[in-house]
Design an enzyme around this catalytic site. Structure first.
Site, mmCIF file in Angstrom:
data_model
loop_
_atom_site.group_PDB
_atom_site.id
_atom_site.type_symbol
_atom_site.label_atom_id
_atom_site.label_comp_id
_atom_site.label_asym_id
_atom_site.label_seq_id
_atom_site.Cartn_x
_atom_site.Cartn_y
_atom_site.Cartn_z
ATOM 1 N N LYS A 262 2.511 6.951 -8.841
ATOM 2 C CA LYS A 262 1.585 6.027 -7.601
ATOM 3 C C LYS A 262 1.277 7.768 -6.290
ATOM 4 O O LYS A 262 2.324 8.540 -5.920
ATOM 5 C CB LYS A 262 2.954 5.625 -6.835
ATOM 6 C CG LYS A 262 2.225 5.284 -4.914
ATOM 7 C CD LYS A 262 2.961 4.706 -4.415
ATOM 8 C CE LYS A 262 4.335 5.051 -3.838
ATOM 9 N NZ LYS A 262 4.469 5.934 -2.576
ATOM 10 N N ASP B 230 -1.164 5.099 -2.800
ATOM 11 C CA ASP B 230 -1.178 3.980 -1.834
ATOM 12 C C ASP B 230 -1.165 4.907 -0.920
ATOM 13 O O ASP B 230 -0.999 5.369 0.103
ATOM 14 C CB ASP B 230 0.436 4.337 -2.376
ATOM 15 C CG ASP B 230 1.549 3.599 -0.375
ATOM 16 O OD1 ASP B 230 1.063 2.794 -0.244
ATOM 17 O OD2 ASP B 230 2.280 4.153 -0.722
ATOM 18 N N LYS C 279 -2.618 2.339 2.057
ATOM 19 C CA LYS C 279 -2.238 1.596 3.490
ATOM 20 C C LYS C 279 -3.143 1.792 4.014
ATOM 21 O O LYS C 279 -3.273 1.598 5.025
ATOM 22 C CB LYS C 279 -1.362 2.069 3.825
ATOM 23 C CG LYS C 279 0.548 1.971 3.179
ATOM 24 C CD LYS C 279 1.369 2.448 3.887
ATOM 25 C CE LYS C 279 2.734 2.110 2.985
ATOM 26 N NZ LYS C 279 3.470 2.768 1.984
ATOM 27 N N ASP D 34 -7.822 -0.857 9.438
ATOM 28 C CA ASP D 34 -9.122 -0.855 10.470
ATOM 29 C C ASP D 34 -9.711 -2.254 9.998
ATOM 30 O O ASP D 34 -9.498 -3.471 10.246
ATOM 31 C CB ASP D 34 -10.141 0.157 9.586
ATOM 32 C CG ASP D 34 -10.098 0.894 10.658
ATOM 33 O OD1 ASP D 34 -10.861 0.027 11.666
ATOM 34 O OD2 ASP D 34 -10.640 2.119 11.319
ATOM 35 N N THR E 82 9.402 -1.252 6.361
ATOM 36 C CA THR E 82 10.627 -1.610 6.304
ATOM 37 C C THR E 82 11.104 -0.042 7.602
ATOM 38 O O THR E 82 12.941 -0.536 7.822
ATOM 39 C CB THR E 82 11.341 -0.652 4.740
ATOM 40 O OG1 THR E 82 11.369 0.493 4.575
ATOM 41 C CG2 THR E 82 11.279 -2.051 3.820
ATOM 42 N N GLY F 173 11.048 7.467 -7.099
ATOM 43 C CA GLY F 173 10.932 8.748 -6.205
ATOM 44 C C GLY F 173 11.785 9.947 -7.020
ATOM 45 O O GLY F 173 11.952 10.773 -8.177
ATOM 46 N N ARG F 174 12.327 10.275 -5.900
ATOM 47 C CA ARG F 174 13.069 11.312 -5.873
ATOM 48 C C ARG F 174 14.689 11.186 -7.231
ATOM 49 O O ARG F 174 14.771 12.210 -7.630
ATOM 50 C CB ARG F 174 14.118 11.703 -4.534
ATOM 51 C CG ARG F 174 12.543 12.355 -3.638
ATOM 52 C CD ARG F 174 13.439 11.784 -2.357
ATOM 53 N NE ARG F 174 13.034 10.868 -1.734
ATOM 54 C CZ ARG F 174 13.534 10.544 -0.878
ATOM 55 N NH1 ARG F 174 13.589 10.988 0.108
ATOM 56 N NH2 ARG F 174 13.293 9.341 -0.164
#
Ligand code: C5P
Length: 238
Positions: free
Chosen positions: A35, A62, A64, A67, A121, A211-212
């Site tokens: 991603k 990603d 997002k 418009d 979230t 990710g981390r």
């Protein structure tokens, strides 16, 4: 329990191109999906996407997008020729925005799956109310998810806790992608509500975004392999 396969996506949230490429080099063979978010896309652009895809990874971009319909449709059209397999847009942009984005994607990049983001979230009931949305976050997620599916969207990003409800309410072939996943024993970082890879898979995730726990691991390749193994084992238990 769902019958969906569940795959791992690495959230490549790193500040700098060379360290990101080095990380991906370490992970080749243990990972299929990456991603790329706003941080790296805005700094390194389409060339970086081509570079990562050139290493053999599938790309989830990603961005997002949100418009007016014409602008989102044109933005999707601008990705023509770029090796992107999944792209995010905001469902709260409305039916016409999603329909126009889907039409553009179909013309410009037919193999690319558009994923709808429902309620971020980071927004709780109070924050939503401040934007004029009086419903609970859960009911707003359901409403937007159903609107997305009615508009022709085939995939959504959701929190792991929303998986059971969305699996009940949405067409069974809907692709559900979920972040907020932590292998047992890993730090939750600032994620408030996390699920393990196995529970996310058993709850109906099609993809998990991590990710981390991989990026910060002493051995990223082993961390990614262990997550993939956990997903594979969960699949056996479906
Ligand atoms: O490092 P970590 O596993 O927490 O990364 C999760 C990724 O998923 C990040 O790229 C983050 O922006 C994204 N994300 C999230 N929570 C959401 C939506 C997206 O963590 N609700």
């Amino acid at each position: 329990m769902s019958k969906h396969d569940c795959k791992l996506i690495l959230a490549l949230d790193l500040p700098e191109r060379l360290s990101a490429l080095k990380m991906l080099d370490t992970l080749s063979g243990s990972l299929e999906w990456v991603k790329i978010g706003l941080q790296m896309y805005l700094r390194y652009g389409a060339d970086f996407v081509r570079e990562v895809a050139g290493m053999g990874f599938k790309i989830f971009l990603d961005l997002k997008l949100h418009d007016i319909p014409n602008t989102v449709a044109s933005a999707v059209d601008s990705l023509q020729g770029l090796p992107v397999s999944m792209l995010t847009i905001h469902t709260c942009g409305g039916r016409e925005m999603m329909e126009r984005a889907l039409k553009s994607a179909g013309d410009a990049n037919p193999d690319m799956l558009l994923l709808g983001v429902t309620v971020l979230t980071s927004l709780n009931a109070q924050a939503l109310a401040e934007t004029g949305v009086g419903r609970s976050p859960e009911s707003q997620v359901s409403l937007l998810a159903r609107l997305a599916c009615d508009s022709g969207m085939k995939g959504l990003v959701c929190s792991p806790l929303e998986l059971p409800v969305l699996r009940r309410e949405l067409p069974p072939d809907t692709v559900l992608v979920t972040p907020g996943v932590r292998p047992q024993g890993c730090s939750a970082d600032e994620q408030k509500r996390v699920m393990t890879p196995a529970v996310a898979a058993l709850s109906g995730a099609s993809f998990i975004v991590v990710g981390r726990p991989i990026l910060k691991s002493g051995n990223p390749a082993e961390a990614a392999k262990n997550i993939a193994l956990e997903l594979e084992t969960a699949k056996g238990n479906l």
